[in-house]
Design an enzyme around this catalytic site. Sequence first.
Site, PDB file in Angstrom:
ATOM      1  N   THR A   1     -64.527  80.526  10.746  1.00 22.67           N
ATOM      2  CA  THR A   1     -63.787  81.601  10.078  1.00 22.67           C
ATOM      3  C   THR A   1     -63.934  82.895  10.876  1.00 22.67           C
ATOM      4  O   THR A   1     -65.044  83.292  11.231  1.00 22.67           O
ATOM      5  CB  THR A   1     -64.313  81.750   8.635  1.00 22.67           C
ATOM      6  OG1 THR A   1     -63.898  80.598   7.907  1.00 22.67           O
ATOM      7  CG2 THR A   1     -63.768  83.003   7.954  1.00 22.67           C
TER       8      THR A   1
ATOM      9  N   HIS B   1     -61.381  70.005   4.284  1.00 19.24           N
ATOM     10  CA  HIS B   1     -62.652  70.728   4.143  1.00 19.24           C
ATOM     11  C   HIS B   1     -63.272  70.341   2.806  1.00 19.24           C
ATOM     12  O   HIS B   1     -62.886  70.861   1.757  1.00 19.24           O
ATOM     13  CB  HIS B   1     -62.395  72.231   4.213  1.00 19.24           C
ATOM     14  CG  HIS B   1     -63.644  73.061   4.397  1.00 19.24           C
ATOM     15  ND1 HIS B   1     -64.906  72.555   4.204  1.00 19.24           N
ATOM     16  CD2 HIS B   1     -63.813  74.361   4.770  1.00 19.24           C
ATOM     17  CE1 HIS B   1     -65.798  73.522   4.451  1.00 19.24           C
ATOM     18  NE2 HIS B   1     -65.157  74.622   4.798  1.00 19.24           N
TER      19      HIS B   1
ATOM     20  N   ASN C   1     -69.521  72.696   2.382  1.00 19.69           N
ATOM     21  CA  ASN C   1     -69.914  74.115   2.259  1.00 19.69           C
ATOM     22  C   ASN C   1     -69.628  74.785   0.921  1.00 19.69           C
ATOM     23  O   ASN C   1     -69.365  75.988   0.858  1.00 19.69           O
ATOM     24  CB  ASN C   1     -69.293  74.925   3.404  1.00 19.69           C
ATOM     25  CG  ASN C   1     -69.866  74.496   4.745  1.00 19.69           C
ATOM     26  OD1 ASN C   1     -70.872  73.808   4.787  1.00 19.69           O
ATOM     27  ND2 ASN C   1     -69.232  74.889   5.833  1.00 19.69           N
TER      28      ASN C   1
ATOM     29  N   TYR D   1     -67.106  74.620  -1.184  1.00 23.00           N
ATOM     30  CA  TYR D   1     -65.739  74.978  -1.595  1.00 23.00           C
ATOM     31  C   TYR D   1     -65.211  73.932  -2.592  1.00 23.00           C
ATOM     32  O   TYR D   1     -65.980  73.080  -3.049  1.00 23.00           O
ATOM     33  CB  TYR D   1     -64.843  75.146  -0.353  1.00 23.00           C
ATOM     34  CG  TYR D   1     -65.336  76.297   0.501  1.00 23.00           C
ATOM     35  CD1 TYR D   1     -65.288  77.611   0.018  1.00 23.00           C
ATOM     36  CD2 TYR D   1     -65.923  76.091   1.741  1.00 23.00           C
ATOM     37  CE1 TYR D   1     -65.782  78.681   0.760  1.00 23.00           C
ATOM     38  CE2 TYR D   1     -66.427  77.158   2.496  1.00 23.00           C
ATOM     39  CZ  TYR D   1     -66.356  78.448   1.994  1.00 23.00           C
ATOM     40  OH  TYR D   1     -66.856  79.497   2.724  1.00 23.00           O
TER      41      TYR D   1
ATOM     42  N   ASN E   1     -72.909  78.625  -0.108  1.00 22.82           N
ATOM     43  CA  ASN E   1     -72.080  78.995  -1.257  1.00 22.82           C
ATOM     44  C   ASN E   1     -72.605  78.400  -2.560  1.00 22.82           C
ATOM     45  O   ASN E   1     -71.844  77.972  -3.416  1.00 22.82           O
ATOM     46  CB  ASN E   1     -70.622  78.595  -1.015  1.00 22.82           C
ATOM     47  CG  ASN E   1     -70.000  79.440   0.069  1.00 22.82           C
ATOM     48  OD1 ASN E   1     -70.066  80.672   0.022  1.00 22.82           O
ATOM     49  ND2 ASN E   1     -69.420  78.804   1.079  1.00 22.82           N
TER      50      ASN E   1
HETATM   51  C1  8OZ Z   1     -68.298  81.663   7.183  1.00 27.12           C
HETATM   52  C2  8OZ Z   1     -67.646  82.717   6.565  1.00 27.12           C
HETATM   53  C3  8OZ Z   1     -66.580  82.456   5.733  1.00 27.12           C
HETATM   54  C4  8OZ Z   1     -66.168  81.166   5.522  1.00 27.12           C
HETATM   55  C5  8OZ Z   1     -67.324  77.602   5.780  1.00 27.12           C
HETATM   56  C6  8OZ Z   1     -65.083  78.402   5.853  1.00 27.12           C
HETATM   57  O1  8OZ Z   1     -68.529  77.834   5.646  1.00 27.12           O
HETATM   58  C7  8OZ Z   1     -66.369  78.712   5.925  1.00 27.12           C
HETATM   59  C8  8OZ Z   1     -66.832  80.110   6.141  1.00 27.12           C
HETATM   60  C9  8OZ Z   1     -67.890  80.364   6.967  1.00 27.12           C
HETATM   61  O2  8OZ Z   1     -66.912  76.441   5.798  1.00 27.12           O
END
Ligand code: 8OZ
Length: 371
Positions: free
Chosen positions: A25, A179, A182, A184, A239
């Site tokens: 990102t 994806h 992480n 999401y 996250n």
């Molecule tokens: C760092 C900052 C913002 C998003 C991920 C898409 O960790 C990200 C991400 C990484 O997969």
Amino acid sequence: MATIFDPVTVGDLSLQNRFAMAPLTRNRSPGAKPTELSVTYYTQRATAGMLITEATAISHQGQGYADVPGLYGAEQLAAWRTVTDAVHEAGGKIVTQLWHVGRISHDSLQPGGGKPVAPSALRAKSKTYLISADGTGSFAETSEPRALKREELPGIVADYHRASKAAVEEAGFDGVEIHAANGYLVDQFLRSGSNHRTDEYGGSIENRARFLFEVVEAVVSAAGAGRVGIRLSPVTPANDASDPDPQPLFDYVASKLAAYGLAYIHVIEGATGGDREFQQGGKPFDYAQFKAAYRDAGGKGAWIVNNGYDQKLAEEAIESGRADLVAFGKLFIANPDLVRRFEEGLPLNAPQKETFYGGGAKGLIDYPFAA
Ligand code: 8OZ
């Protein structure tokens, strides 16, 4: 014995070597459109066997950070086309990473300023990145999400389908990567820390994985299995992702993925961007068992590993057959010619954290090539 410099076939793609550029990102796509800078950035790195783009939102609802690119809208797809054309012209291959952030978002980034969506109305202890009108970036707490209604899920799955089809047919990508890592949306469904649902999308492992497989099916039907990969991060705490027992969950996911004929499985080992030995649930995760679950069920896709690989560890992974490709993140940010630097034993540029997120050319396209 294969080396990291040898060509490899990944699904429908013939790659010149076993280096993947990890999705990174960079927050430099205002209006969700990659720019001329993005064209240069990716083209500079086209000697990697496969470039994976920065995570790219499948829909406005799927966006969670300022100035990240999208795969929705004609202008966004046309902008990506300029990137893929230039990468192909330079002899490279490029797939895009399909992103829905779920609860890792902020009201101000959502359509109509509404709440971000999630499997359950549980706020993540995490930050997102915003850019104010005057261009200054800052980190902000993620907003309180609302729980998705059962009847909203087919619409999100349809967004994955539409974005995948547009990615390969209009934007010119060689493939797409789901994806599912992480913390999401897909990962939020998988893990019990973020999924407290009581319908058929929560509870048992089979139920928590249901959304993932609906997404995989939709994406495969849009792009063709040989052009689809998936990224998983079995133990990452990124996250606020948490699950007390990741091994049976991810072994199940791996074994069931085998049937889809995907191009590749991309695994983040340990804590994303950090400790490779990170654990959830108090015991080490067995990556060999996870891979065996996929192979034993007949999975033929390439196995891509990621997280903190240096040249020595990467060569060991490929030469031992533990992995088919290695994805490098920070090393590719700082070294557009990483392949040549490894091949010739040249010193590496050091990545500069201050320019990872947001800004312009500095820290994006000005890392020098080796003389
Ligand atoms: C760092 C900052 C913002 C998003 C991920 C898409 O960790 C990200 C991400 C990484 O997969």
